[in-house]
Structures are given as C-alpha cells and as structure tokens.
Design an enzyme around this catalytic site. Structure first.
Site, mmCIF file in Angstrom:
data_model
loop_
_atom_site.group_PDB
_atom_site.id
_atom_site.type_symbol
_atom_site.label_atom_id
_atom_site.label_comp_id
_atom_site.label_asym_id
_atom_site.label_seq_id
_atom_site.Cartn_x
_atom_site.Cartn_y
_atom_site.Cartn_z
ATOM 1 N N PHE A 23 38.167 37.960 38.255
ATOM 2 C CA PHE A 23 39.463 37.722 36.972
ATOM 3 C C PHE A 23 40.869 37.914 38.364
ATOM 4 O O PHE A 23 41.523 37.430 37.647
ATOM 5 C CB PHE A 23 39.356 38.549 35.653
ATOM 6 N N ARG A 24 40.467 37.753 39.208
ATOM 7 C CA ARG A 24 41.793 38.225 40.267
ATOM 8 C C ARG A 24 42.635 38.509 39.389
ATOM 9 O O ARG A 24 44.370 38.059 40.493
ATOM 10 C CB ARG A 24 41.976 36.394 40.543
ATOM 11 N N ASP B 89 28.276 36.985 39.369
ATOM 12 C CA ASP B 89 29.528 36.780 40.449
ATOM 13 C C ASP B 89 30.141 35.846 40.216
ATOM 14 O O ASP B 89 30.599 35.452 40.746
ATOM 15 C CB ASP B 89 28.530 37.052 41.179
#
EC number: 3.5.2.3
Length: 431
Positions: free
Chosen positions: A63-64, A305
């Site tokens: 999700f950064r 992923d």
C-alpha cells in the site's frame, strides 16, 4: 441495522449452497431460507443468479503508505482491494519509515484502521529498516499488533540472519513470510534468463536465484520449527522442494500470484515494463508446475502481490531501470475465474478456498474467510455471468501498471461489505 442477502449461491464451509444471509449490526446473524419477512429488514439485497462469498483474503499487498503515497495510499489500496472482493489484506512493510519498532507499528495500525475501507493486517519487518542483520524485537512487535513478519521486496541474504529471525518468529508464534531471492545469482537480469530474454535482447536472471534460497530456508525452518511462509513461489524447483519438505513435516506454507499462474515469459509481447515483476515471469514448465502445486496442495493459497507504481517508474517501452511489480487486487478473482474456473481447470470451490479460508486459517485471521453466524459480515457478491472488459479507467488503485488491462472477463464484483457496510458497490451505492 438488519440486512438480508437473498437468492444467492453462497460459499459456506467449502460448499456452494443456495441460502440467504441475514446480517445484524455488522455481523452475520443467520444462514438459511425464509429467515425473516423481507419487509422486516432495513435493507434487502437481491443476489439472484450471483455468487455470495466470504470476503476474499489477500496476505500480500503493498500500500506504499507511509512515505510512498504518490504510488498508493491505504485509502486507495483498500478501495482497490474492495473492488476486487477482498475484505482482509496483509500490508507489507516496505514503506518509509519501515515498521520496525512498536511505536511505528502502532502508528501504522491506527492509520490503517482510520483510512482503510477493508481490514488491513500489518506486517512487521524482520530486520531493522528491512535491511542488514539486526532483527527486530519480535515479542514487542507482536504485542504492538503485527500479525506476521516479512522483509518482502528483499531476500534475507545471510543464513545466520534468517536462522535467528526464524527462532524469534517461532518463539512468538507468528509466521515469517520470506521473499526468496539470492542477490548474488541475479547477474543484472530484468527477466528470467532463457530464449525469450535473448529474443528481446534483455539481460536474464536464472530461476535458481529463487530456489537456492528456498532450499536453504527449508533446512533452517525444519531446525527452528517456525511457520515459514514463502511469498510468490514461481519455479518448478521451488515447488518440488516445498513438496518434499511438507512430506518431511516442515511447517511450511506458500503462495502463488495470479500472474505466475496466468503468464509465462513466452507471453511477454515486447520490452514492456508492465510485464516486469519480482520474481519475474518464468518458463511455461514453471507455470504448469505452480498450477500442479496448487492442485495437489503443495501450494496453499493465492496472493496478489499488489504492487502499484507511478507511470514514471513504469515506462512501458523498457524494462531496464523500471520498477518491479504489477497491480493485482482488482483483477485477481475475475482473471482466475475466467481463465481457470470457466474452462474447468479449477473448481469454483477450490478457487474460493485458496482466496479466503486457507489464507485466513494459515495466518491466524480468525474473523476472516468464512460465511458463518457470529462472524463479521465481510462478504463479496460476484456476477459470474456478465462479461466486462478491464479498462484503466475502472481501477480504483493509483497504479494502472497491469498486463491484464484490455482482457475480457467474468466474475466482476457487484458488492463488497465490510462489517456489514458497503466498501464497494458496482452501481455506486453507499451505506
């Protein structure tokens, strides 16, 4: 509030049955026919001709957030997950700052809960800053809310570090999810070494870069007793090593991604970075091996992923220098249903188990993965009969880096409920 889902084909205890679902105050109250009068509920959902499934569970997303939110945020990533029918996800720790202390972990979990529209379980890193050889405080990270440990995005390069990490994870009873990659065997490759790499004029990395670490880690897992989970298995050698280890009683589970089930290196049409991921697409014999591994139980589950990137990081005309990874949350179920269930390679029950019950059970997510009275009303309703074309403008993720854009698919999500509330609706409906 009471809600009734009526007329659907429901996936319950591994079987597809015709039943209604009654929801009260965010939980499943009952399953059955003629549960209540339709006019006695606050909301009636007609699921006639549709699949009603437990919300899907994905133990591997990126999700950064924090630090890389130009790629994705918990809000956009969780909305993408809900669009794909997922109601519980495991967020990897390759963010900035890395969740390697209890304080950072608690802060991330709070942010996940405040901004996510699905349940977001949070991984701790295995080592400090997800680098080097210093392990995190495993007990403190578990106490702070970590549900598992991973350095995903990077393989742990030294056996001693992995051995100590496995001891730490085993002691606290949580899974260690490993990105298996020996950096010394990559040789600058941007795709799998072989005929297709040569045809495209691109440097290739041998697949032994994965299986060499799998072999090492399985020996260490047997010695430590840890629940060792292998991320994104992609080679025939890895599958065979896991098969043998399971026969020897090693506590190992593993996942495969939709893209490694669906694509091989021969399917890469050109030097296109939307086909660049890590591990890279392998040979057709590897693709067939992971399919066989799923079917015989060697591979336990499917995980996406999900890896969003900006357009600048994924220039479509060159793999060299481009970031690894593709988005996956929004296309996983429909691509797998279309390409494997409709042709009869997988049964629908198998696919749903790999995407819900099994990952929930193996990772101790005991409130997820099942339609059952008393459980949270985390439910996905899919349209299995209407074809749609995957388009960039349909994505809710910030990332559009997917090789599946343009595909025609069945199995589109109609509605996703999380704790009985609408997390995604195809027709724009809100709670």
């Amino acid at each position: 509030m009471r809600m009734l889902i009526k007329g659907g084909r429901c996936f319950v205890d591994g079987r597809l049955i015709d039943t209604d679902v009654l929801i009260k105050d965010g939980k499943i109250q009952a399953l059955g026919k003629n549960l209540v009068a339709e006019d006695s509920v606050d909301k009636l959902i007609d699921a006639s001709g549709k699949l009603v499934a437990p919300g899907l569970v994905d133990v591997h997303v990126h999700f950064r957030d924090p630090g890389l939110t130009y790629k994705e945020t918990v809000e956009t990533g969780s909305k993408a997950a809900a669009h794909g029918g997922f109601t519980t996800v495991g967020a990897m720790p390759n963010v900035d700052p890395v969740p390697d202390t209890p304080e950072k972990m608690r802060q991330m979990i709070k942010h996940n809960q405040q901004t996510g529209v699905v349940h977001v379980a949070q991984y701790s890193s295995v080592t400090v800053n997800r680098q080097g050889d210093q392990p995190v405080d495993f007990q403190a990270m578990k106490d702070a809310g970590a549900f598992a440990f991973s350095n995903d995005g990077s393989g742990i390069q030294t056996a001693g570090t992995m051995y100590r990490a496995m001891e730490g994870a085993a002691k606290v009873g949580l899974p260690l999810a490993a990105h298996v990659e020996d950096n010394s065997l990559l040789f600058g490759g941007v795709m799998t070494a072989g005929k297709r790499a040569e045809e495209l004029g691109l440097p290739g990395a041998p697949s032994v870069s994965e299986s060499a670490q799998v072999a090492r880690d399985l020996v260490l897992a047997k010695a430590t007793g840890v629940h060792y989970h292998i991320c994104h298995v992609s080679t025939k050698e890895s599958v065979e090593l896991v098969r043998l280890a399971k026969k020897e009683g090693v506590n190992v589970t593993c996942e495969v991604t939709p893209h490694h089930l669906l694509l091989a290196d021969k399917d890469i049409p050109a030097n296109n970075s939307y086909f660049k991921m890590n591990p890279p697409l392998r040979h057709e014999e590897d693709r067939q091996a992971v399919i066989e591994g799923l079917l015989d139980g060697t591979i336990d589950m499917i995980a996406t992923d999900h890896a969003p990137h900006s357009r600048k990081e994924k220039p479509q005309d060159d793999m060299r220098g481009a970031a690894n990874g593709i988005t996956g949350s929004e296309t996983a179920f429909e691509m797998l249903y279309t390409k494997f269930v409709r042709p009869g390679i997988f049964s629908l029950a198998q696919l749903l188990n790999w995407l819900s019950a099994v990952p929930a059970e193996e990772f101790g997510l005991d409130q997820a993965g099942h339609l059952e009275p008393g459980k949270p009303a985390d439910i996905a309703i899919f349209d299995l009969n209407t074809e749609r074309k995957i388009t960039e403008d349909s994505y809710l993720s910030k990332g559009v880096n997917s090789p599946f854009t343009g595909q025609r698919v069945y199995g589109t999500t109609d509605l996703t409920l999380v704790d009985g509330k609408v997390a995604y609706s195809r027709n724009g409906e809100e709670e």
